[in-house]
Write a protein that holds these residues in place. Structure first.
Motif, PDB file in Angstrom:
ATOM      1  N   THR A 134      42.177  38.302  45.327  1.00 20.10           N
ATOM      2  CA  THR A 134      43.158  38.661  44.446  1.00 20.10           C
ATOM      3  C   THR A 134      43.219  40.204  44.154  1.00 20.10           C
ATOM      4  N   VAL A 135      44.337  40.964  44.344  1.00 24.67           N
ATOM      5  CA  VAL A 135      44.501  42.224  43.831  1.00 24.67           C
ATOM      6  C   VAL A 135      45.352  42.249  42.426  1.00 24.67           C
ATOM      7  N   TRP A 136      44.956  43.158  41.586  1.00 26.79           N
ATOM      8  CA  TRP A 136      45.440  43.051  40.097  1.00 26.79           C
ATOM      9  C   TRP A 136      47.061  43.154  40.334  1.00 26.79           C
ATOM     10  N   ASN A 137      47.708  44.037  41.071  1.00 26.34           N
ATOM     11  CA  ASN A 137      48.981  43.999  41.131  1.00 26.34           C
ATOM     12  C   ASN A 137      49.833  42.755  41.553  1.00 26.34           C
ATOM     13  N   SER A 138      49.168  41.568  41.887  1.00 29.63           N
ATOM     14  CA  SER A 138      49.765  40.367  42.257  1.00 29.63           C
ATOM     15  C   SER A 138      50.000  39.459  40.979  1.00 29.63           C
ATOM     16  N   LEU A 139      49.190  39.942  39.817  1.00 30.13           N
ATOM     17  CA  LEU A 139      49.460  39.198  38.615  1.00 30.13           C
ATOM     18  C   LEU A 139      51.065  39.503  37.935  1.00 30.13           C
ATOM     19  N   LYS A 140      51.249  38.649  36.987  1.00 27.72           N
ATOM     20  CA  LYS A 140      52.523  38.649  36.539  1.00 27.72           C
ATOM     21  C   LYS A 140      52.110  38.998  34.718  1.00 27.72           C
ATOM     22  N   LEU A 141      52.909  39.742  34.381  1.00 24.73           N
ATOM     23  CA  LEU A 141      52.878  39.984  32.983  1.00 24.73           C
ATOM     24  C   LEU A 141      53.675  39.131  32.217  1.00 24.73           C
ATOM     25  N   LYS A 142      53.255  38.212  31.318  1.00 27.28           N
ATOM     26  CA  LYS A 142      53.911  37.213  30.548  1.00 27.28           C
ATOM     27  C   LYS A 142      54.119  37.533  29.176  1.00 27.28           C
ATOM     28  N   VAL A 151      45.968  48.748  34.732  1.00 30.16           N
ATOM     29  CA  VAL A 151      44.776  48.077  33.997  1.00 30.16           C
ATOM     30  C   VAL A 151      43.659  49.224  34.682  1.00 30.16           C
ATOM     31  N   PHE A 152      42.651  49.260  33.657  1.00 31.69           N
ATOM     32  CA  PHE A 152      41.504  50.089  33.761  1.00 31.69           C
ATOM     33  C   PHE A 152      40.156  49.297  33.605  1.00 31.69           C
ATOM     34  N   ALA A 153      39.113  49.721  34.094  1.00 29.59           N
ATOM     35  CA  ALA A 153      37.875  49.368  33.883  1.00 29.59           C
ATOM     36  C   ALA A 153      37.475  49.685  32.416  1.00 29.59           C
ATOM     37  N   LYS A 154      36.860  48.892  31.723  1.00 29.99           N
ATOM     38  CA  LYS A 154      36.952  49.138  30.396  1.00 29.99           C
ATOM     39  C   LYS A 154      35.927  50.456  30.005  1.00 29.99           C
ATOM     40  N   ASN A 155      36.185  51.159  29.324  1.00 30.45           N
ATOM     41  CA  ASN A 155      35.663  52.367  28.857  1.00 30.45           C
ATOM     42  C   ASN A 155      36.106  53.519  30.087  1.00 30.45           C
ATOM     43  N   ASP A 156      37.105  53.278  30.650  1.00 28.82           N
ATOM     44  CA  ASP A 156      37.523  54.479  31.663  1.00 28.82           C
ATOM     45  C   ASP A 156      39.054  54.182  31.907  1.00 28.82           C
ATOM     46  N   ASP A 157      39.752  55.100  30.858  1.00 25.05           N
ATOM     47  CA  ASP A 157      41.165  54.853  30.731  1.00 25.05           C
ATOM     48  C   ASP A 157      42.151  55.797  31.658  1.00 25.05           C
ATOM     49  N   VAL A 180      42.992  50.794  38.237  1.00 21.99           N
ATOM     50  CA  VAL A 180      42.680  49.833  39.328  1.00 21.99           C
ATOM     51  C   VAL A 180      43.707  48.814  39.806  1.00 21.99           C
ATOM     52  N   LYS A 181      44.831  49.222  39.175  1.00 21.53           N
ATOM     53  CA  LYS A 181      45.956  47.967  39.571  1.00 21.53           C
ATOM     54  C   LYS A 181      46.062  47.457  41.010  1.00 21.53           C
ATOM     55  N   ASP A 182      46.075  48.539  41.819  1.00 23.08           N
ATOM     56  CA  ASP A 182      46.077  48.185  43.315  1.00 23.08           C
ATOM     57  C   ASP A 182      45.056  47.940  43.919  1.00 23.08           C
ATOM     58  N   SER A 183      43.949  47.491  43.294  1.00 24.61           N
ATOM     59  CA  SER A 183      42.646  47.209  43.739  1.00 24.61           C
ATOM     60  C   SER A 183      41.988  45.946  43.634  1.00 24.61           C
ATOM     61  N   LEU A 184      41.300  45.321  44.290  1.00 29.74           N
ATOM     62  CA  LEU A 184      40.713  43.749  44.594  1.00 29.74           C
ATOM     63  C   LEU A 184      40.284  43.811  43.130  1.00 29.74           C
ATOM     64  N   MET A 185      40.588  42.544  42.328  1.00 31.21           N
ATOM     65  CA  MET A 185      40.086  42.217  41.133  1.00 31.21           C
ATOM     66  C   MET A 185      38.676  41.887  41.336  1.00 31.21           C
ATOM     67  N   ALA A 191      34.733  41.495  39.369  1.00 29.84           N
ATOM     68  CA  ALA A 191      33.932  40.868  38.018  1.00 29.84           C
ATOM     69  C   ALA A 191      33.691  42.037  37.062  1.00 29.84           C
ATOM     70  N   GLY A 192      34.115  41.797  35.817  1.00 30.16           N
ATOM     71  CA  GLY A 192      33.726  42.736  35.051  1.00 30.16           C
ATOM     72  C   GLY A 192      35.018  42.713  33.907  1.00 30.16           C
ATOM     73  N   THR A 193      34.552  43.415  33.076  1.00 38.74           N
ATOM     74  CA  THR A 193      35.638  43.612  31.681  1.00 38.74           C
ATOM     75  C   THR A 193      36.560  44.661  31.873  1.00 38.74           C
ATOM     76  N   TYR A 194      37.966  44.681  31.678  1.00 35.10           N
ATOM     77  CA  TYR A 194      39.064  45.470  31.908  1.00 35.10           C
ATOM     78  C   TYR A 194      39.944  45.601  30.591  1.00 35.10           C
ATOM     79  N   VAL A 195      40.484  46.731  30.565  1.00 36.22           N
ATOM     80  CA  VAL A 195      41.595  46.793  29.703  1.00 36.22           C
ATOM     81  C   VAL A 195      43.010  46.908  30.404  1.00 36.22           C
ATOM     82  N   VAL A 196      43.763  46.021  29.924  1.00 32.73           N
ATOM     83  CA  VAL A 196      45.288  46.199  30.640  1.00 32.73           C
ATOM     84  C   VAL A 196      45.990  46.859  29.472  1.00 32.73           C
ATOM     85  N   VAL A 197      46.639  47.965  29.720  1.00 32.18           N
ATOM     86  CA  VAL A 197      47.500  48.725  29.016  1.00 32.18           C
ATOM     87  C   VAL A 197      49.021  48.510  29.133  1.00 32.18           C
TER      88      VAL A 197
END
Length: 948
Positions: A248-256, A272-278, A282-287, A289-295
């Motif tokens: 799964t790549v992040w950009n395949s998800l839907k914003l609801k 989408v960014f890795a937590k503590n890295d704005d 990574v939206k075009d990257s493989l999803m 494991a970890g904590t992410y921040v979606v803006v």
């Protein structure tokens, strides 16, 4: 039978509507006539205004000028003929006064609000509803608030100017000292783009009116973007919980949105960014494991809004992952890390090398052992490569496979004798129980999938085709939605089925031949079903006329679901019922709003669709409140009467609010419902403010001031506004003035006795007791001593008076000779002798065993309950209650003496005693409490209802 017990056989006085000052309870006052003086003055003024003024634009000329106005115009001046032109000039002056006045009320849609600071409007609301100014206070002294006529008054809009726009100087309108940008002259369209604006009244002014330094009625408002709260990310299958899958790549998800619908590209962007890295997207990257921040960044109606969502992506658990090893033929090399197959193999191999894992044989030796069942264990190494892998996965996997003999045969799988290639997820079978017969053309479609019809064949040692027996192969069913193994395909959904031969039961001469295929179950076990919705027993297809009443409408909605054969289906077993409001699941239909009652089934086709549902749209409308009133029969109002029941001249002396020197509680506000019934407006839904006049009428006094609460003596009129966020009620205008009620706060109201203070809890009861003839002043005075303890002789007098006194009991003796009571301590010539004689004769109050009555002895509360119960029994008005049950509801119920339990329980159950939350049975009862209990028991309500 009388109530008696020891020396306490004589019972005390009337309990009060609230037997102690601590309870602060008073009996419900009776209705009083309306007070109309101020009303007529106000109505006269309105009518005079209407007739004297002419609407210039509509060309309507008043036909009548009141005599009052004519007189006013002629005082101290020569006679003037009031021609139409003169009246028209007055109209022009009024137009000018309105145009330069102050906005006092506005509406958005059907919601009316008082102008009070800057207004905030969401962009989506602005797109649906225009802000319109509805009331204006015209400029000038002595003017009355005006409700605008939309035929001559228009609300127009300007955007607040920026510094750069002000510096440029073009298209700037200065309104009430603030600079705004005029689009052309002005615009009548409600702005929807977030920003600061002003709504301005254009009243009866032809050709525009905006220029420099204009004074006009205005409402400042801010258009804000819609709220992004509740937004979330989801996969195509609706999953909102994520774990590493290597695919799964992040950009395949839907914003609801919060209601489950997708955001349009014109409404929001997200990254989408890795937590503590704005900084690193990574939206075009493989999803991983970890904590992410979606803006989320809003656009359109959501412009200027932003939202940060924290999303957790879990690790792949190797112990439950779909991983396997294919069988190996003797002589072939041992399996390696790259030999691992399965749906999660991609996740395992992605970004990882074999050096990250331990892949070891368990229990066997590859070189020494021959054909058999082998096991390998896969685990993560504790090295640099392993640490990288551990970032996305955890646990270990045990992989079993068969090592088979050379020339081992493959299994040819078939269903009901029909061969099919089920390898590598190529196979797809549809289960649709609505079909008449099974089909093997194209995609296989069956009415039922009968696993007993699965079998396979292989070539034995003699090269003969041989059929597998049922114990030589197995199947596994996995629910694709939950990734869990299930036992059958009874519910609609998507499944993965795995067939495998057991080589250990075939001498290791047959390959496992693992075959995986997909099964889509489109319909449940019986067939189609039909749903009927009803409301109060009548079939409905929608409900849009409901009005909020605080009760759950869902309890009145019936749901009947039958299968195609007419069999009644069971909720919770055959189908599920879900109720949603604004896309969120709820368990009741109470508050105003739009709901959907949804019937869904994993077993049946609904609404003719495989994945369909049956829905009932329900709209609960808010209560529409027009005029509101203040209930003058409830706290803090009190009503006092004069006259006497014996002379049939009982009249209302006054209905007002006693002055206490402190802030006064808000009155009860009522309204008339659609059935014409008076209802109480819940205090939680509104705020109340007042206009106050110290000496005049608040309705008509031009100097009346606005206050937040009542406290000073004087005249008030109340204004009620709905609180922000209230949806269950709507006002025709906001605020609403409380009818023509004039609320008077009065010092020292006439209560019947000089020491019956109007603000005390017992004051109304004592007043009524006097009017009814139950009580008199102490020692022939106009004092009652309501807070003092009462004596037995006085209690008997009150009960005697309640019974009608001498009109019903002449006694034995007379005023000259006195009344013999039979009690040694009762002077036959004292005022209470006749009453004691009566009470003793009828068993209302008894004496003591030593022949005394103790008329000067004080009375406790439980003693008076007994006396009053005896009186009720004499009237045939007493009925026993469960004393233990009634008294157990009070903390001090157990302190009631056994001899008084029956009477006290009756008094409590009859709402005569215990209203303050305590009984206080052993406490001396006061004279005010006795008066209250007497009136509570024997109120003679019609006397007061008929009072004028």
């Amino acid at each position: 039978m009388g109530f008696s017990g020891g020396d306490s056989s004589a019972w005390p006085r009337p309990g009060c509507a609230s037997e102690s000052p601590d309870a602060r309870f008073r009996p419900t006052p009776f209705n009083s006539p309306s007070r109309l003086t101020g009303d007529y003055l106000f109505l006269w003024k309105e009518k005079t205004y209407d007739r004297a003024c002419v609407n210039k634009k509509s060309k309507r000329v008043a036909a009548v000028v009141t005599a009052s106005l004519v007189g006013a115009l002629s005082i101290g001046a020569p006679a003037i003929a009031l021609a139409d032109t003169s009246v028209s000039l007055l109209s022009q002056d009024q137009d000018s006064a309105i145009q330069s006045g102050k906005a006092t009320q506005y509406k958005i849609g059907n919601v009316y609000k008082t102008v009070d600071g800057k207004v905030t409007v969401s962009a989506s609301t602005a797109a649906k509803h225009k802000l319109e100014i509805t009331k204006v206070m015209p400029d000038g002294a002595g003017m009355d608030e005006v409700t605008l006529d939309t035929s001559v008054s228009t609300t127009v809009f300007f955007k607040k100017a920026t510094k750069a726009e002000i510096a440029a100087g073009t298209g700037i309108a200065t309104i009430n000292g603030v600079d705004y940008v005029a689009a052309g002259t002005y615009t009548t369209s409600m702005p929807t783009t977030p920003g600061d604006y002003v709504a301005v009244v254009n009243h009866n002014v032809a050709g525009g009116f905006i220029g420099k330094d204009v004074k006009a009625p205005m409402v400042e408002f801010k258009v804000v973007a819609d709220d992004l709260d509740g937004s979330y990310l989801a996969k195509d299958d609706g999953a909102t919980e994520f774990s590493f899958d290597g695919d799964t790549v992040w950009n395949s998800l839907k914003l609801k949105k919060a209601d489950g619908t997708d955001f349009e590209a014109t409404e929001a962007d997200w990254d989408v960014f890795a937590k503590n890295d704005d900084k690193t997207s990574v939206k075009d990257s493989l999803m991983e494991a970890g904590t992410y921040v979606v803006v989320v960044t809003g656009k359109g109606a959501y412009a200027t809004q932003s939202l940060r969502l924290e999303v957790e992506v879990g690790k792949l658990d190797l112990s439950t992952a779909d991983l396997y090893l294919e069988d190996v033929v003797l002589g072939d090399p041992a399996p390696t890390f790259s030999s691992i197959k399965g749906a999660d193999a991609a996740a395992l191999i992605a970004k990882n090398t074999a050096d990250a894992f331990s892949f070891d044989i368990v229990g066997n030796t590859w070189g020494a052992d021959g054909a058999g069942t082998y096991t390998y264990k896969l685990s993560i190494k504790d090295n640099e490569e392993g640490k990288k892998a551990a970032a996305n996965m955890e646990g270990s996997a045990t992989l079993k496979f068969f090592r088979v003999n050379k020339d081992a045969s493959k299994v040819a799988w078939n269903y009901n004798g029909n061969p099919y290639d089920f390898s590598d997820n190529k196979g797809v079978i549809i289960v649709d129980r609505s079909v008449d017969e099974d089909s093997y053309d194209g995609t296989w479609t069956f009415k039922e999938l009968d696993f007993s019809k699965f079998t396979g064949t292989y070539l034995n040692a003699e090269n003969k085709k041989t059929k597998l027996t049922s114990d030589q192969f197995s199947w596994t069913i996995v629910d694709n939605a939950t990734k869990k193994t299930v036992s059958d395909l009874s519910k609609k959904g998507s499944y993965t089925v795995i067939l495998e031969a057991d080589s250990s039961k075939l001498g290791y001469d047959v390959l496992r031949t693992r075959s995986t295929f997909q099964v889509t179950v489109k319909q449940g076990t019986i067939g189609e079903a039909d749903t009927t919705f009803s409301y109060d027993g009548k079939a409905v297809t929608k409900l849009d006329g409901l009005v909020y009443d605080g009760k759950d409408f869902l309890s009145r909605i019936g749901i009947q679901v039958k299968d195609s054969k007419g069999n009644l289906l069971a909720a919770g077993k055959d189908y599920e019922v879900t109720v949603k409001k604004d896309g969120k699941v709820v368990n009741e239909i109470v508050d105003a709003g739009k709901y959907k009652v949804i019937v869904s089934s994993d077993l049946y086709v609904l609404d003719g669709k495989i994945d369909g549902v049956e829905e009932l749209d329900v709209t609960v409308n808010p209560i529409s409140v027009g005029q509101v009133q203040v209930d003058t029969a409830s706290t803090p109002f009190k009503t006092f009467y004069n006259g006497h029941v014996a002379t049939n001249d009982v009249k209302v002396d006054s209905t007002a609010i006693p002055y206490t020197g402190s802030a006064i509680a808000n009155p009860v506000v009522t309204y008339t419902d659609a059935d014409g019934e008076t209802q109480v407006l819940p205090e939680s839904v509104y705020t109340i403010s007042y206009k106050y006049s110290e000496k005049g009428s608040a309705h008509t006094d031009a100097k009346a001031v606005v206050v937040d609460q009542m406290s000073k003596a004087g005249s008030y009129t109340a204004f009620v506004s709905l609180k922000d966020g209230v949806t269950n009620y709507e006002f025709s205008s906001d605020p609403v003035e409380t009818g023509w009620n004039e609320l008077k706060v009065v010092k020292d109201m006439e209560t019947g006795f000089l020491d019956n203070a109007d603000e005390e809890w017992y004051s109304e009861s004592v007043n009524k007791a006097k009017v009814l003839g139950y009580v008199n002043g102490a020692s022939g005075t106009n004092f009652f001593n309501p807070t003092l303890s009462i004596k037995r002789g006085d209690v008997v007098c009150i009960l005697f008076n309640m019974a009608g006194g001498s009109n019903k009991f002449e006694g034995v003796g007379n005023e000259v000779e006195g009344y013999e009571t039979g009690f040694s301590d009762v002077d036959k010539n004292l005022y209470y002798a006749k009453a004691i004689q009566w009470a003793s004769k009828y068993g209302v109050v008894n004496g003591y065993g030593d022949g005394t009555f103790a008329p000067e002895k004080t009375v406790t509360r439980e003693e008076f309950a007994c006396m009053l119960a005896n009186y009720a029994e004499m009237k045939g008005d007493f009925s026993s209650v469960d004393a233990d049950k009634v008294l157990s509801g009070y903390a001090d119920g157990s302190s009631v003496h056994d001899w008084a339990e029956k009477a006290v329980a009756w008094a409590v159950d009859s709402k005569i005693m215990g209203k303050g939350g305590a009984i206080n049975p052993g406490k001396d009862i006061s004279r005010g409490e006795v008066a209250a209990m007497a009136v509570d028991y024997q109120p003679q309500s019609k006397v007061f209802e008929n009072a004028k």
